[in-house]
Enzyme design. Structure first.
Site, PDB file in Angstrom:
ATOM      1  N   PRO A  87       0.820  -1.222   0.000  1.00 24.58           N
ATOM      2  CA  PRO A  87       0.000   0.000   0.000  1.00 24.58           C
ATOM      3  C   PRO A  87       0.850   1.267   0.000  1.00 24.58           C
ATOM      4  O   PRO A  87       0.335   2.348  -0.279  1.00 24.58           O
ATOM      5  CB  PRO A  87      -0.839  -0.123   1.283  1.00 24.58           C
ATOM      6  CG  PRO A  87      -0.184  -1.175   2.104  1.00 24.58           C
ATOM      7  CD  PRO A  87       0.601  -2.045   1.192  1.00 24.58           C
ATOM      8  N   GLU A 114       4.096  -6.676   8.289  1.00 19.92           N
ATOM      9  CA  GLU A 114       4.334  -5.247   8.058  1.00 19.92           C
ATOM     10  C   GLU A 114       5.243  -5.002   6.860  1.00 19.92           C
ATOM     11  O   GLU A 114       5.744  -3.901   6.673  1.00 19.92           O
ATOM     12  CB  GLU A 114       4.893  -4.590   9.323  1.00 19.92           C
ATOM     13  CG  GLU A 114       3.971  -4.681  10.523  1.00 19.92           C
ATOM     14  CD  GLU A 114       2.553  -4.187  10.219  1.00 19.92           C
ATOM     15  OE1 GLU A 114       2.395  -3.023   9.838  1.00 19.92           O
ATOM     16  OE2 GLU A 114       1.613  -4.997  10.371  1.00 19.92           O
ATOM     17  N   ARG A 156      -4.552  -9.687 -20.042  1.00 16.98           N
ATOM     18  CA  ARG A 156      -5.566  -9.398 -21.054  1.00 16.98           C
ATOM     19  C   ARG A 156      -5.037  -8.493 -22.167  1.00 16.98           C
ATOM     20  O   ARG A 156      -5.673  -8.362 -23.210  1.00 16.98           O
ATOM     21  CB  ARG A 156      -6.827  -8.790 -20.420  1.00 16.98           C
ATOM     22  CG  ARG A 156      -6.618  -7.443 -19.803  1.00 16.98           C
ATOM     23  CD  ARG A 156      -7.860  -6.957 -19.061  1.00 16.98           C
ATOM     24  NE  ARG A 156      -8.923  -6.500 -19.959  1.00 16.98           N
ATOM     25  CZ  ARG A 156      -8.886  -5.351 -20.636  1.00 16.98           C
ATOM     26  NH1 ARG A 156      -7.841  -4.542 -20.549  1.00 16.98           N
ATOM     27  NH2 ARG A 156      -9.894  -5.007 -21.412  1.00 16.98           N
ATOM     28  N   ASP A 171     -11.412   0.337 -23.765  1.00 12.62           N
ATOM     29  CA  ASP A 171     -12.196   0.340 -22.541  1.00 12.62           C
ATOM     30  C   ASP A 171     -11.959   1.624 -21.782  1.00 12.62           C
ATOM     31  O   ASP A 171     -11.201   2.461 -22.198  1.00 12.62           O
ATOM     32  CB  ASP A 171     -11.760  -0.733 -21.539  1.00 12.62           C
ATOM     33  CG  ASP A 171     -11.311  -1.990 -22.150  1.00 12.62           C
ATOM     34  OD1 ASP A 171     -12.172  -2.669 -22.643  1.00 12.62           O
ATOM     35  OD2 ASP A 171     -10.122  -2.277 -22.097  1.00 12.62           O
TER      36      ASP A 171
HETATM   37 CL1  6GU Z   1      -0.382  -3.777  -3.611  1.00 11.18          CL
HETATM   38  N1  6GU Z   1      -0.777  -4.522  -1.102  1.00 11.18           N
HETATM   39  C1  6GU Z   1      -1.410  -4.439   0.065  1.00 11.18           C
HETATM   40  N2  6GU Z   1      -1.022  -5.241   1.061  1.00 11.18           N
HETATM   41  N3  6GU Z   1      -2.401  -3.596   0.306  1.00 11.18           N
HETATM   42  C2  6GU Z   1      -2.753  -2.809  -0.702  1.00 11.18           C
HETATM   43  C3  6GU Z   1      -2.146  -2.836  -1.954  1.00 11.18           C
HETATM   44  C4  6GU Z   1      -1.137  -3.719  -2.123  1.00 11.18           C
HETATM   45  N4  6GU Z   1      -2.724  -1.931  -2.748  1.00 11.18           N
HETATM   46  C5  6GU Z   1      -3.663  -1.363  -2.018  1.00 11.18           C
HETATM   47  N5  6GU Z   1      -3.686  -1.880  -0.775  1.00 11.18           N
END
Ligand code: 6GU
Length: 241
Positions: A87, A114, A156, A171
């Site tokens: 994230p 983590e 895809r 798209d």
């Molecule tokens: Cl790529 N990994 C994780 N653990 N959480 C996320 C993410 C990735 N993308 C958004 N939230």
């Protein structure tokens, strides 16, 4: 195959959907190679430990560098781009998917807890491109579900994977706007009619109507996309919508 994808994870069963449906068929047809590897295969201790407490304290556990180092030494090669879902990464977008679709070898390193000791990525970057990427502004428990999404977005775009080659890049996002609504038979369903223009046979009017639907939908749902359209992508009529 033109593109090989390897995934390293402590939950290989999470990646089973890569063998199903569209992706499974692409693998069977030799359009894509996929390998899924259990990170614990690279542990040496009886407990098969992959994580440890973070330096500096704090909650959660960090994935150990030695195990990841040996795994990536074995799985990565001359032509690898290493992708680490987190994230805290840069946004994965349709542009990223297009770039990945031109690579020869992608390795996805799935962290849990983590995250992975940062030195693993610093070390890998001495030999190959390394991308830390996020699929959106929300937090998943681990990278596995993000890998499923990214692999599908890339696969895809590969030649031959989709039945109809024009549909892939026609798209949402190919022209920077959201797609408008779609309809099929019957003409009236639960007293709701299909927009008459779509049954008019006038293809200039239909194209114009679809463009207007894309513009108004994008304005309401994703105004940020309109701000970022390249100069000159809206004509006079578009700006009046
Ligand atoms: Cl790529 N990994 C994780 N653990 N959480 C996320 C993410 C990735 N993308 C958004 N939230």
């Amino acid at each position: 195959p033109p593109l090989r994808i390897d995934v390293v994870t402590i939950f290989p069963e999470y990646l089973e959907p890569l063998r199903a449906a569209l992706l499974g068929r692409a693998v069977e047809r030799g359009l894509l190679g996929i390998g899924v590897h259990d990170l614990r295969d690279w542990t040496h201790d009886v407990h098969r430990a992959v994580d440890d407490a973070p330096y500096g304290g704090g909650p959660g556990m960090v994935m150990k560098p030695q195990v990841w180092g040996e795994a990536l030494d074995d799985v990565c090669g001359e032509h690898t781009r290493l992708v680490v879902p987190t994230p805290a990464g840069r946004p994965f977008t349709q542009q990223t998917a297009r770039e990945y679709a031109t690579e020869r070898h992608l390795v996805f390193a799935c962290g849990r807890y983590e995250g992975i000791d940062q030195r693993v990525l610093t070390d890998a970057a001495r030999r190959m491109p390394v991308d830390e990427v996020s699929i959106g502004d929300f937090v998943l428990v681990g990278g596995e579900v993000a890998v499923l999404a990214m692999v599908e977005a890339v696969a895809r775009l590969l030649p031959g994977v989709l039945g109809n080659p024009v549909s892939a890049e026609q798209d949402s996002f190919s022209d920077g706007l959201l797609e408008g609504p779609s309809y099929t038979r019957p003409e009236v369903w639960r007293d709701l009619a299909v927009p008459p223009v779509l049954r008019s046979g006038n293809h200039a009017r239909i194209d114009r109507w679809r463009r207007d639907e894309s513009l108004t939908r994008t304005f309401h749902r994703r105004p940020d996309l309109l701000e970022r359209l390249p100069e000159g992508s809206l004509d006079k009529h578009d700006r009046e919508v």
